[in-house]
Enzyme design. Structure first.
Site, PDB file in Angstrom:
ATOM      1  N   CYS A  28       0.801  -1.221   0.000  1.00 50.05           N
ATOM      2  CA  CYS A  28       0.000   0.000   0.000  1.00 50.05           C
ATOM      3  C   CYS A  28       0.836   1.274   0.000  1.00 50.05           C
ATOM      4  O   CYS A  28       0.294   2.365  -0.165  1.00 50.05           O
ATOM      5  CB  CYS A  28      -0.931   0.008   1.210  1.00 50.05           C
ATOM      6  SG  CYS A  28      -1.810  -1.538   1.450  1.00 50.05           S
ATOM      7  N   HIS A  37      -3.156   7.914   5.769  1.00 49.29           N
ATOM      8  CA  HIS A  37      -3.377   6.625   5.113  1.00 49.29           C
ATOM      9  C   HIS A  37      -4.812   6.162   5.380  1.00 49.29           C
ATOM     10  O   HIS A  37      -5.506   5.734   4.470  1.00 49.29           O
ATOM     11  CB  HIS A  37      -2.367   5.612   5.634  1.00 49.29           C
ATOM     12  CG  HIS A  37      -2.340   4.327   4.878  1.00 49.29           C
ATOM     13  ND1 HIS A  37      -2.139   4.268   3.509  1.00 49.29           N
ATOM     14  CD2 HIS A  37      -2.476   3.041   5.285  1.00 49.29           C
ATOM     15  CE1 HIS A  37      -2.155   3.009   3.118  1.00 49.29           C
ATOM     16  NE2 HIS A  37      -2.365   2.242   4.166  1.00 49.29           N
ATOM     17  N   GLU A  97      -2.192   4.966  13.378  1.00 45.75           N
ATOM     18  CA  GLU A  97      -1.778   6.150  12.629  1.00 45.75           C
ATOM     19  C   GLU A  97      -2.013   7.419  13.437  1.00 45.75           C
ATOM     20  O   GLU A  97      -1.211   8.364  13.377  1.00 45.75           O
ATOM     21  CB  GLU A  97      -2.509   6.230  11.289  1.00 45.75           C
ATOM     22  CG  GLU A  97      -1.944   7.328  10.408  1.00 45.75           C
ATOM     23  CD  GLU A  97      -2.467   7.294   8.985  1.00 45.75           C
ATOM     24  OE1 GLU A  97      -1.892   8.027   8.146  1.00 45.75           O
ATOM     25  OE2 GLU A  97      -3.435   6.558   8.701  1.00 45.75           O
ATOM     26  N   LYS A 143      -9.793   7.966   1.500  1.00 44.53           N
ATOM     27  CA  LYS A 143     -10.243   6.611   1.164  1.00 44.53           C
ATOM     28  C   LYS A 143     -11.734   6.426   1.434  1.00 44.53           C
ATOM     29  O   LYS A 143     -12.323   5.458   0.944  1.00 44.53           O
ATOM     30  CB  LYS A 143      -9.422   5.571   1.940  1.00 44.53           C
ATOM     31  CG  LYS A 143      -7.989   5.446   1.449  1.00 44.53           C
ATOM     32  CD  LYS A 143      -7.240   4.359   2.186  1.00 44.53           C
ATOM     33  CE  LYS A 143      -5.825   4.170   1.639  1.00 44.53           C
ATOM     34  NZ  LYS A 143      -4.931   5.291   1.960  1.00 44.53           N
ATOM     35  N   HIS A 173      -9.645   1.948  -0.949  1.00 49.37           N
ATOM     36  CA  HIS A 173      -8.204   1.753  -0.804  1.00 49.37           C
ATOM     37  C   HIS A 173      -7.650   1.211  -2.117  1.00 49.37           C
ATOM     38  O   HIS A 173      -7.907   0.068  -2.483  1.00 49.37           O
ATOM     39  CB  HIS A 173      -7.931   0.784   0.349  1.00 49.37           C
ATOM     40  CG  HIS A 173      -6.485   0.690   0.728  1.00 49.37           C
ATOM     41  ND1 HIS A 173      -5.476   1.257  -0.009  1.00 49.37           N
ATOM     42  CD2 HIS A 173      -5.863   0.087   1.780  1.00 49.37           C
ATOM     43  CE1 HIS A 173      -4.317   1.013   0.558  1.00 49.37           C
ATOM     44  NE2 HIS A 173      -4.529   0.315   1.651  1.00 49.37           N
ATOM     45  N   PHE A 225       1.405  -3.146   4.063  1.00 50.93           N
ATOM     46  CA  PHE A 225       1.724  -4.496   4.519  1.00 50.93           C
ATOM     47  C   PHE A 225       3.235  -4.719   4.350  1.00 50.93           C
ATOM     48  O   PHE A 225       3.839  -4.292   3.358  1.00 50.93           O
ATOM     49  CB  PHE A 225       0.975  -5.536   3.686  1.00 50.93           C
ATOM     50  CG  PHE A 225      -0.456  -5.779   4.118  1.00 50.93           C
ATOM     51  CD1 PHE A 225      -1.078  -4.990   5.068  1.00 50.93           C
ATOM     52  CD2 PHE A 225      -1.186  -6.814   3.555  1.00 50.93           C
ATOM     53  CE1 PHE A 225      -2.395  -5.222   5.456  1.00 50.93           C
ATOM     54  CE2 PHE A 225      -2.512  -7.063   3.922  1.00 50.93           C
ATOM     55  CZ  PHE A 225      -3.104  -6.265   4.873  1.00 50.93           C
TER      56      PHE A 225
END
Length: 411
Positions: free
Chosen positions: A161, A300, A311, A333, A338, A397
């Site tokens: 990502c 994010h 986050e 998002k 995403h 990830f």
């Protein structure tokens, strides 16, 4: 050090097939989430996605190219062409002084699924001769470079990502240190396939909500997973004096880039947010002195229970808690879903537009406050604000963290 500026933007996603349409819909509070249309959803617990709508590849490719290219490659070519046309750099630079860093987290998953099905049902002779070049994660970068004669460095940076945030950041460093005078940087992803959706469902990453308005809900206490998006985004980065000399339109200056690894877990972030905070702090250092009330962070913000909480910790850790509460923060998002390997570049484009328009896009779908996500996340409605700087964060990830920082250009 040389200075690096943004001179071109391109985008294809669920809320628009070009930059003006995307921005208009985003600021109007429109999202692109709806039931998946591409395959039978029987037995699938997650049924929503942010699919690209009404995309016409013939605006960018001839019919034979469309037949030969995986959809993710088509999106990459479209976004890059938009950015080149916006910039006007093509034909105004030595081809050996412009490169292409164009990312995909997975590559041609549509082709993988289709060709494997064909192999099992019809045998090896029926597999397409274009299967390999469509599945390659670097095919987007390669075809963009071919289309626009980019003979400088060219690669696909695959960090899940965070892929296209790293593509933009590493492109920035290329120009900063003199290896090139310009770069096209971005990412493209298409994983809305039975295999992609099933895989993310079974690792408990996707939202199982059946309500499009309450599925991708970053920082909301009732969030339960992300909604898969798709598309592409591209930026033209250029050395400042080169851009000035040719009279280019300049959107913003790239002033910082941070990249770290949690080295903690393949999918779960470091519970203290240390890696994310360090990436943010590294990018933030490029801004210099700042007023936190004039800084926007495009988070994010995946809408997963773990990401948004961690986050929030990372932002507080990087800025200091007092300053963190003065920031404007949102996750787009809620509108785009995403987009995985294309998310970072899309959010970089949005961040640059926020800066140039002094407008913070909203976090859509937000209803229930979460005390563990207690920053000003600009819920549901865009907000006018005088901005000096913006940051865009990505947490992928593998523990891959990336952050980009932009400022308004000062002579």
């Amino acid at each position: 050090m040389r200075r690096v500026v943004v001179t071109g933007l391109g985008a294809v996603n669920a809320i628009g097939n070009d930059v003006p349409t995307m921005w208009e819909n985003l600021i109007a509070g429109k999202h692109g989430i709806a039931p998946i249309t591409r395959f039978d959803l029987t037995d699938f617990r997650a049924t929503l996605a942010a699919e690209v709508k009404d995309f016409d590849p013939l605006l960018y490719l001839d019919r034979s190219e469309v037949r030969r290219h995986d959809l993710y490659i088509q999106y990459a070519i479209a976004a890059a062409q938009q950015a080149f046309e916006d910039s006007g750099i093509e034909g105004n630079i030595d081809p050996k002084r412009i490169g292409c860093y164009f990312s995909s987290g997975i590559g041609g998953m549509t082709t993988m699924v289709e060709e494997q099905t064909k192999l099992l049902s019809k045998g090896p002779r029926r597999v397409s001769p274009y299967a390999i070049t469509n599945m390659m994660g670097n095919a987007g970068a390669g075809f963009v470079a071919i289309k626009h004669n980019c003979k400088g460095p060219c690669m696909d940076i695959a960090t899940a990502c965070a892929s296209s945030t790293h593509a933009v950041g590493e492109a920035y460093r290329n120009i900063l240190h003199g290896y090139t005078d310009a770069m096209v940087a971005g990412g493209a992803e298409v994983t809305i396939t039975p295999l992609g959706v099933a895989g993310f469902i079974n690792c408990q990453a996707l939202s199982t909500s059946e309500d499009p308005d309450r599925a991708s809900i970053p920082f909301d206490k009732e969030r339960n997973g992300f909604v898969m998006g798709e598309g592409s985004a591209a930026l033209i980065l250029e050395e400042y004096e080169h851009a000035k000399a040719r009279g280019a339109k300049i959107y913003a200056e790239v002033v910082g880039y941070g990249t770290t690894c949690d080295a903690h877990h393949i999918t779960a972030p470091d519970p203290e947010g240390e890696g994310g905070a360090d990436a943010i702090a590294e990018a933030l250092a490029g801004i210099g002195e700042y007023d936190p009330s004039r800084v926007y962070v495009n988070a994010h913000g995946t809408s997963t229970p773990m990401n948004d909480k961690i986050e929030t910790k990372a932002i507080k850790r990087a800025f200091g808690e007092e300053n963190a509460y003065k920031l404007l923060v949102s996750s787009t998002k809620g509108a785009t879903g995403h987009m995985l390997g294309a998310a970072g570049a899309t959010e970089a484009v949005i961040s640059v537009l926020a800066l140039t328009n002094d407008t913070v896009p909203p976090t859509l779908g937000y209803q229930v406050p979460d005390p563990e996500c207690d920053l000003d996340i600009v819920p549901n409605t865009a907000r006018k604000a005088e901005l000096d700087a913006v940051l865009s964060t990505s947490l992928g990830f593998g523990g891959h963290n990336g952050c980009l920082a932009f400022r308004k250009v000062k002579d």
